[in-house]
Design an enzyme around this catalytic site. Sequence first.
Site, short mmCIF file in Angstrom:
data_model
loop_
_atom_site.label_atom_id
_atom_site.label_comp_id
_atom_site.label_asym_id
_atom_site.label_seq_id
_atom_site.Cartn_x
_atom_site.Cartn_y
_atom_site.Cartn_z
N LYS A 54 10.45 -26.59 -10.52
CA LYS A 54 9.68 -26.65 -9.26
C LYS A 54 9.84 -28.01 -8.60
CE LYS A 54 6.40 -23.14 -10.80
NZ LYS A 54 5.11 -22.83 -11.42
N GLN A 98 0.03 -26.03 -13.45
CA GLN A 98 0.87 -25.11 -14.22
C GLN A 98 0.02 -24.38 -15.27
OE1 GLN A 98 4.19 -24.41 -13.61
NE2 GLN A 98 3.88 -22.80 -15.13
N ASP A 121 -0.54 -21.93 -4.84
CA ASP A 121 -0.26 -20.82 -5.75
C ASP A 121 -0.99 -19.56 -5.28
OD1 ASP A 121 1.55 -21.13 -7.80
OD2 ASP A 121 0.16 -22.25 -9.08
#
Length: 285
Positions: A54, A98, A121
Amino acid sequence: MTAQIIDGKAIAAGVRKDIKAEIDARLNKGLRQPGLAVILIGDDPASTIYVRNKRQACEEVGIKSFYHELPSSFSQEALITLITQLNQDTQVDGILIQLPLPSHFESDKVIECIAPEKDVDGFHPYNLGRLAQRRPLLRPCTPYGVITLLDHIKIPCKGRHAVIVGASNIVGLPMSLELLMAGCTITVCHSLTEDLSDYVKQADILVSAAGSPGIIKGAWIKPGATVIDIGINRLEDGTITGDVEFNAAIKNAAWITPVPGGVGPMTVATLLKNTLSATARYDNT
Ligand code: NAD
Protein backbone atom coordinates in the site's frame (compact mmCIF):
# COMPACT_ATOMS: atom_id res chain seq x y z
CA MET A 1 -17.53 -22.64 -22.81
CA THR A 2 -14.32 -21.32 -21.28
CA ALA A 3 -14.58 -18.21 -19.16
CA GLN A 4 -12.80 -15.00 -19.98
CA ILE A 5 -10.35 -14.06 -17.26
CA ILE A 6 -10.88 -10.70 -15.57
CA ASP A 7 -7.40 -9.22 -15.39
CA GLY A 8 -7.59 -7.28 -12.12
CA LYS A 9 -3.91 -6.44 -12.29
CA ALA A 10 -4.26 -4.64 -15.63
CA ILE A 11 -7.52 -2.92 -14.68
CA ALA A 12 -5.99 -1.75 -11.38
CA ALA A 13 -2.95 -0.42 -13.23
CA GLY A 14 -5.32 1.69 -15.35
CA VAL A 15 -7.06 3.04 -12.23
CA ARG A 16 -3.68 3.93 -10.66
CA LYS A 17 -2.58 5.67 -13.86
CA ASP A 18 -5.73 7.84 -13.81
CA ILE A 19 -5.15 8.67 -10.13
CA LYS A 20 -1.55 9.66 -10.81
CA ALA A 21 -2.67 11.92 -13.67
CA GLU A 22 -5.24 13.57 -11.37
CA ILE A 23 -2.70 14.11 -8.61
CA ASP A 24 -0.15 15.53 -11.08
CA ALA A 25 -2.83 17.93 -12.33
CA ARG A 26 -3.59 18.99 -8.74
CA LEU A 27 0.08 19.66 -8.02
CA ASN A 28 0.46 21.63 -11.26
CA LYS A 29 -2.40 23.82 -10.11
CA GLY A 30 -0.55 24.41 -6.82
CA LEU A 31 -2.93 22.23 -4.82
CA ARG A 32 -1.84 20.14 -1.85
CA GLN A 33 -0.42 16.61 -2.09
CA PRO A 34 -2.83 13.99 -0.70
CA GLY A 35 -1.62 12.27 2.49
CA LEU A 36 -2.39 8.82 3.90
CA ALA A 37 -1.49 7.69 7.42
CA VAL A 38 -0.86 3.97 7.61
CA ILE A 39 -0.84 2.26 11.01
CA LEU A 40 0.56 -1.23 11.47
CA ILE A 41 0.56 -2.81 14.91
CA GLY A 42 2.59 -5.93 15.52
CA ASP A 43 4.58 -8.02 13.06
CA ASP A 44 2.04 -10.25 11.34
CA PRO A 45 3.87 -11.27 8.12
CA ALA A 46 0.83 -10.94 5.81
CA SER A 47 -0.10 -7.53 7.25
CA THR A 48 3.50 -6.35 6.86
CA ILE A 49 3.42 -7.28 3.16
CA TYR A 50 0.00 -5.64 2.61
CA VAL A 51 1.20 -2.42 4.27
CA ARG A 52 4.41 -2.38 2.25
CA ASN A 53 2.39 -2.77 -0.99
CA LYS A 54 0.00 0.00 0.00
CA ARG A 55 2.81 2.42 0.84
CA GLN A 56 4.61 1.64 -2.41
CA ALA A 57 1.38 2.16 -4.37
CA CYS A 58 0.95 5.54 -2.62
CA GLU A 59 4.44 6.61 -3.61
CA GLU A 60 3.91 5.61 -7.24
CA VAL A 61 0.85 7.83 -7.67
CA GLY A 62 2.13 10.77 -5.59
CA ILE A 63 0.28 10.25 -2.29
CA LYS A 64 2.45 11.04 0.73
CA SER A 65 2.31 8.21 3.25
CA PHE A 66 2.87 8.70 6.97
CA TYR A 67 3.90 5.38 8.42
CA HIS A 68 3.27 4.37 12.03
CA GLU A 69 4.80 0.96 12.77
CA LEU A 70 3.99 0.11 16.37
CA PRO A 71 4.80 -2.87 18.61
CA SER A 72 2.06 -5.38 19.45
CA SER A 73 2.40 -4.24 23.09
CA PHE A 74 0.98 -0.83 22.07
CA SER A 75 -2.16 -0.03 24.07
CA GLN A 76 -5.62 0.71 22.73
CA GLU A 77 -5.63 3.99 24.63
CA ALA A 78 -2.39 5.09 22.95
CA LEU A 79 -3.77 4.06 19.56
CA ILE A 80 -6.90 6.13 20.10
CA THR A 81 -4.72 9.11 21.08
CA LEU A 82 -2.73 8.69 17.85
CA ILE A 83 -5.93 8.47 15.77
CA THR A 84 -7.24 11.64 17.43
CA GLN A 85 -4.03 13.46 16.46
CA LEU A 86 -4.25 12.19 12.89
CA ASN A 87 -7.92 13.25 12.69
CA GLN A 88 -6.73 16.80 13.36
CA ASP A 89 -3.63 16.71 11.14
CA THR A 90 -4.30 18.81 8.03
CA GLN A 91 -1.66 16.90 6.02
CA VAL A 92 -3.48 13.61 6.56
CA ASP A 93 -6.51 12.97 4.34
CA GLY A 94 -6.88 9.27 5.03
CA ILE A 95 -6.21 6.98 7.99
CA LEU A 96 -5.70 3.30 7.42
CA ILE A 97 -5.38 0.83 10.27
CA GLN A 98 -4.16 -2.51 9.01
CA LEU A 99 -6.43 -5.27 10.25
CA PRO A 100 -6.50 -7.62 12.03
CA LEU A 101 -5.32 -5.82 15.15
CA PRO A 102 -3.71 -7.89 17.93
CA SER A 103 -6.34 -9.57 20.10
CA HIS A 104 -6.23 -7.06 22.99
CA PHE A 105 -7.72 -4.36 20.71
CA GLU A 106 -11.44 -3.84 20.16
CA SER A 107 -11.31 -3.21 16.41
CA ASP A 108 -14.86 -1.83 16.18
CA LYS A 109 -14.18 0.72 18.90
CA VAL A 110 -10.88 1.77 17.31
CA ILE A 111 -12.43 2.17 13.83
CA GLU A 112 -15.19 4.35 15.27
CA CYS A 113 -12.51 6.80 16.46
CA ILE A 114 -11.43 7.57 12.89
CA ALA A 115 -13.06 10.74 11.55
CA PRO A 116 -15.54 9.39 8.95
CA GLU A 117 -14.22 11.80 6.30
CA LYS A 118 -10.72 10.26 6.73
CA ASP A 119 -11.96 6.65 6.87
CA VAL A 120 -10.51 5.65 3.48
CA ASP A 121 -11.12 1.96 4.20
CA GLY A 122 -14.84 2.77 4.45
CA PHE A 123 -15.29 0.68 7.62
CA HIS A 124 -16.71 3.36 9.93
CA PRO A 125 -20.41 2.79 10.75
CA TYR A 126 -21.17 6.23 9.28
CA ASN A 127 -19.72 5.23 5.91
CA LEU A 128 -21.40 1.82 5.96
CA GLY A 129 -24.68 3.55 6.84
CA ARG A 130 -24.28 5.98 3.94
CA LEU A 131 -23.70 3.02 1.62
CA ALA A 132 -26.79 1.28 3.01
CA GLN A 133 -28.78 4.42 2.21
CA ARG A 134 -27.40 4.46 -1.36
CA ARG A 135 -25.66 7.82 -0.72
CA PRO A 136 -22.09 6.57 -0.29
CA LEU A 137 -19.15 8.76 0.66
CA LEU A 138 -16.09 6.61 1.32
CA ARG A 139 -16.85 3.07 0.17
CA PRO A 140 -15.13 -0.10 1.50
CA CYS A 141 -12.21 -0.73 -0.85
CA THR A 142 -12.64 -4.37 -1.81
CA PRO A 143 -16.37 -4.26 -2.64
CA TYR A 144 -16.00 -0.92 -4.42
CA GLY A 145 -13.08 -2.38 -6.35
CA VAL A 146 -15.31 -5.28 -7.44
CA ILE A 147 -17.88 -2.79 -8.76
CA THR A 148 -15.10 -1.07 -10.75
CA LEU A 149 -14.16 -4.47 -12.23
CA LEU A 150 -17.78 -5.21 -13.21
CA ASP A 151 -18.13 -1.74 -14.76
CA HIS A 152 -14.88 -2.17 -16.65
CA ILE A 153 -15.97 -5.40 -18.35
CA LYS A 154 -19.48 -3.96 -18.79
CA ILE A 155 -21.36 -6.60 -16.83
CA PRO A 156 -24.96 -5.44 -16.47
CA CYS A 157 -26.21 -5.52 -12.89
CA LYS A 158 -29.75 -4.17 -13.05
CA GLY A 159 -32.30 -6.88 -12.26
CA ARG A 160 -29.74 -9.67 -12.21
CA HIS A 161 -29.40 -12.09 -9.34
CA ALA A 162 -26.19 -11.59 -7.35
CA VAL A 163 -25.27 -14.15 -4.72
CA ILE A 164 -22.70 -13.09 -2.15
CA VAL A 165 -21.06 -15.77 -0.03
CA GLY A 166 -19.78 -14.13 3.16
CA ALA A 167 -21.38 -11.46 5.32
CA SER A 168 -18.53 -9.82 7.25
CA ASN A 169 -18.76 -6.09 8.02
CA ILE A 170 -15.70 -5.31 5.92
CA VAL A 171 -16.24 -7.47 2.84
CA GLY A 172 -19.42 -9.54 2.37
CA LEU A 173 -21.97 -7.14 3.83
CA PRO A 174 -20.76 -3.99 2.01
CA MET A 175 -20.45 -6.11 -1.15
CA SER A 176 -24.13 -6.94 -0.90
CA LEU A 177 -24.97 -3.25 -0.35
CA GLU A 178 -22.91 -2.28 -3.40
CA LEU A 179 -24.65 -4.83 -5.60
CA LEU A 180 -28.05 -3.80 -4.25
CA MET A 181 -27.20 -0.19 -5.08
CA ALA A 182 -26.13 -1.34 -8.57
CA GLY A 183 -29.63 -2.75 -9.11
CA CYS A 184 -29.09 -6.46 -8.48
CA THR A 185 -31.48 -8.72 -6.65
CA ILE A 186 -29.26 -10.02 -3.89
CA THR A 187 -28.93 -13.15 -1.80
CA VAL A 188 -26.39 -13.13 1.03
CA CYS A 189 -25.07 -16.50 2.23
CA HIS A 190 -23.00 -17.08 5.35
CA SER A 191 -21.76 -19.88 7.56
CA LEU A 192 -25.29 -20.69 8.83
CA THR A 193 -26.73 -20.94 5.31
CA GLU A 194 -28.14 -24.38 4.56
CA ASP A 195 -27.61 -25.89 1.12
CA LEU A 196 -25.17 -23.27 -0.17
CA SER A 197 -25.11 -24.91 -3.60
CA ASP A 198 -28.83 -24.18 -4.16
CA TYR A 199 -28.13 -20.45 -3.95
CA VAL A 200 -24.85 -20.44 -5.85
CA LYS A 201 -26.51 -22.28 -8.76
CA GLN A 202 -28.94 -19.37 -9.18
CA ALA A 203 -26.29 -16.65 -9.38
CA ASP A 204 -25.90 -14.52 -12.49
CA ILE A 205 -23.16 -12.78 -10.54
CA LEU A 206 -21.43 -14.79 -7.83
CA VAL A 207 -19.12 -13.10 -5.35
CA SER A 208 -17.35 -15.30 -2.85
CA ALA A 209 -15.77 -13.83 0.28
CA ALA A 210 -15.84 -16.79 2.65
CA GLY A 211 -12.10 -17.33 3.06
CA SER A 212 -12.43 -21.08 2.56
CA PRO A 213 -10.42 -22.69 -0.25
CA GLY A 214 -12.48 -24.47 -2.90
CA ILE A 215 -15.76 -24.04 -1.03
CA ILE A 216 -17.48 -23.04 -4.29
CA LYS A 217 -17.57 -26.05 -6.58
CA GLY A 218 -17.11 -25.42 -10.29
CA ALA A 219 -20.14 -27.56 -11.11
CA TRP A 220 -22.39 -25.16 -9.14
CA ILE A 221 -21.66 -22.21 -11.43
CA LYS A 222 -24.60 -21.24 -13.62
CA PRO A 223 -23.63 -21.29 -17.31
CA GLY A 224 -22.71 -17.76 -18.38
CA ALA A 225 -22.31 -16.44 -14.83
CA THR A 226 -19.78 -13.83 -13.74
CA VAL A 227 -17.65 -15.18 -10.89
CA ILE A 228 -15.75 -12.86 -8.56
CA ASP A 229 -13.48 -14.60 -6.09
CA ILE A 230 -12.48 -12.32 -3.21
CA GLY A 231 -11.12 -15.14 -1.03
CA ILE A 232 -7.40 -15.21 -0.33
CA ASN A 233 -6.35 -18.50 1.22
CA ARG A 234 -2.82 -19.64 1.88
CA LEU A 235 -2.47 -23.44 1.54
CA GLU A 236 0.04 -25.48 3.57
CA ASP A 237 2.49 -25.53 0.65
CA GLY A 238 2.40 -21.71 0.55
CA THR A 239 0.18 -21.48 -2.56
CA ILE A 240 -2.38 -18.67 -2.58
CA THR A 241 -5.82 -19.74 -3.75
CA GLY A 242 -9.36 -18.41 -3.79
CA ASP A 243 -12.70 -19.80 -2.61
CA VAL A 244 -13.73 -21.04 -6.05
CA GLU A 245 -12.60 -24.24 -7.78
CA PHE A 246 -11.11 -22.22 -10.60
CA ASN A 247 -10.28 -24.97 -13.12
CA ALA A 248 -13.79 -26.40 -12.96
CA ALA A 249 -15.58 -23.05 -12.73
CA ILE A 250 -14.03 -21.71 -15.97
CA LYS A 251 -15.97 -24.40 -17.85
CA ASN A 252 -19.30 -22.81 -16.87
CA ALA A 253 -18.62 -19.14 -16.17
CA ALA A 254 -18.53 -16.42 -18.82
CA TRP A 255 -16.17 -14.25 -16.75
CA ILE A 256 -14.02 -15.11 -13.74
CA THR A 257 -11.38 -13.46 -11.57
CA PRO A 258 -8.17 -15.37 -10.85
CA VAL A 259 -6.56 -15.51 -7.40
CA PRO A 260 -4.07 -13.92 -7.20
CA GLY A 261 -4.34 -11.16 -9.78
CA GLY A 262 -8.08 -10.53 -9.64
CA VAL A 263 -9.70 -8.57 -6.84
CA GLY A 264 -6.55 -8.03 -4.72
CA PRO A 265 -4.92 -5.35 -6.91
CA MET A 266 -8.27 -3.53 -7.13
CA THR A 267 -8.41 -3.21 -3.34
CA VAL A 268 -5.15 -1.25 -3.26
CA ALA A 269 -6.11 0.89 -6.28
CA THR A 270 -9.43 1.73 -4.61
CA LEU A 271 -7.66 2.78 -1.42
CA LEU A 272 -5.72 5.33 -3.49
CA LYS A 273 -8.93 6.46 -5.18
CA ASN A 274 -10.62 6.92 -1.79
CA THR A 275 -7.64 8.89 -0.47
CA LEU A 276 -7.74 11.22 -3.46
CA SER A 277 -11.47 11.72 -3.12
CA ALA A 278 -11.07 12.45 0.64
CA THR A 279 -8.45 15.09 -0.25
CA ALA A 280 -10.64 16.67 -2.90
CA ARG A 281 -13.61 16.77 -0.50
CA TYR A 282 -11.49 18.19 2.34
CA ASP A 283 -10.04 20.96 0.18
CA ASN A 284 -13.29 21.43 -1.73
CA THR A 285 -11.32 21.16 -4.99
P1 NAD B 1 -14.43 -13.23 7.72
O1 NAD B 1 -13.88 -14.51 8.26
O2 NAD B 1 -14.60 -12.06 8.61
O3 NAD B 1 -15.86 -13.53 7.07
C1 NAD B 1 -16.10 -14.68 6.32
C2 NAD B 1 -17.57 -14.74 6.00
O4 NAD B 1 -17.79 -15.91 5.22
C3 NAD B 1 -18.48 -14.86 7.22
O5 NAD B 1 -19.65 -14.07 7.02
C4 NAD B 1 -18.86 -16.33 7.27
O6 NAD B 1 -20.16 -16.54 7.80
C5 NAD B 1 -18.81 -16.71 5.79
N1 NAD B 1 -18.48 -18.11 5.60
C6 NAD B 1 -17.40 -18.76 6.12
N2 NAD B 1 -17.46 -20.07 5.76
C7 NAD B 1 -18.61 -20.22 5.04
C8 NAD B 1 -19.23 -21.32 4.44
N3 NAD B 1 -18.71 -22.55 4.53
N4 NAD B 1 -20.41 -21.14 3.78
C9 NAD B 1 -20.94 -19.91 3.70
N5 NAD B 1 -20.39 -18.82 4.26
C10 NAD B 1 -19.23 -18.98 4.93
O7 NAD B 1 -13.50 -12.87 6.47
P2 NAD B 1 -13.42 -11.49 5.64
O8 NAD B 1 -12.54 -10.53 6.35
O9 NAD B 1 -14.77 -11.10 5.22
O10 NAD B 1 -12.60 -12.02 4.38
C11 NAD B 1 -13.13 -13.03 3.54
C12 NAD B 1 -12.08 -13.48 2.55
O11 NAD B 1 -11.74 -12.38 1.70
C13 NAD B 1 -10.75 -13.92 3.19
O12 NAD B 1 -10.22 -14.96 2.44
C14 NAD B 1 -9.87 -12.69 3.06
O13 NAD B 1 -8.50 -13.00 3.04
C15 NAD B 1 -10.35 -12.18 1.73
N6 NAD B 1 -10.10 -10.76 1.48
C16 NAD B 1 -9.61 -10.42 0.28
C17 NAD B 1 -9.39 -9.12 -0.05
C18 NAD B 1 -8.86 -8.79 -1.40
O14 NAD B 1 -8.40 -7.67 -1.61
N7 NAD B 1 -8.96 -9.71 -2.36
C19 NAD B 1 -9.65 -8.11 0.87
C20 NAD B 1 -10.20 -8.47 2.12
C21 NAD B 1 -10.43 -9.82 2.40
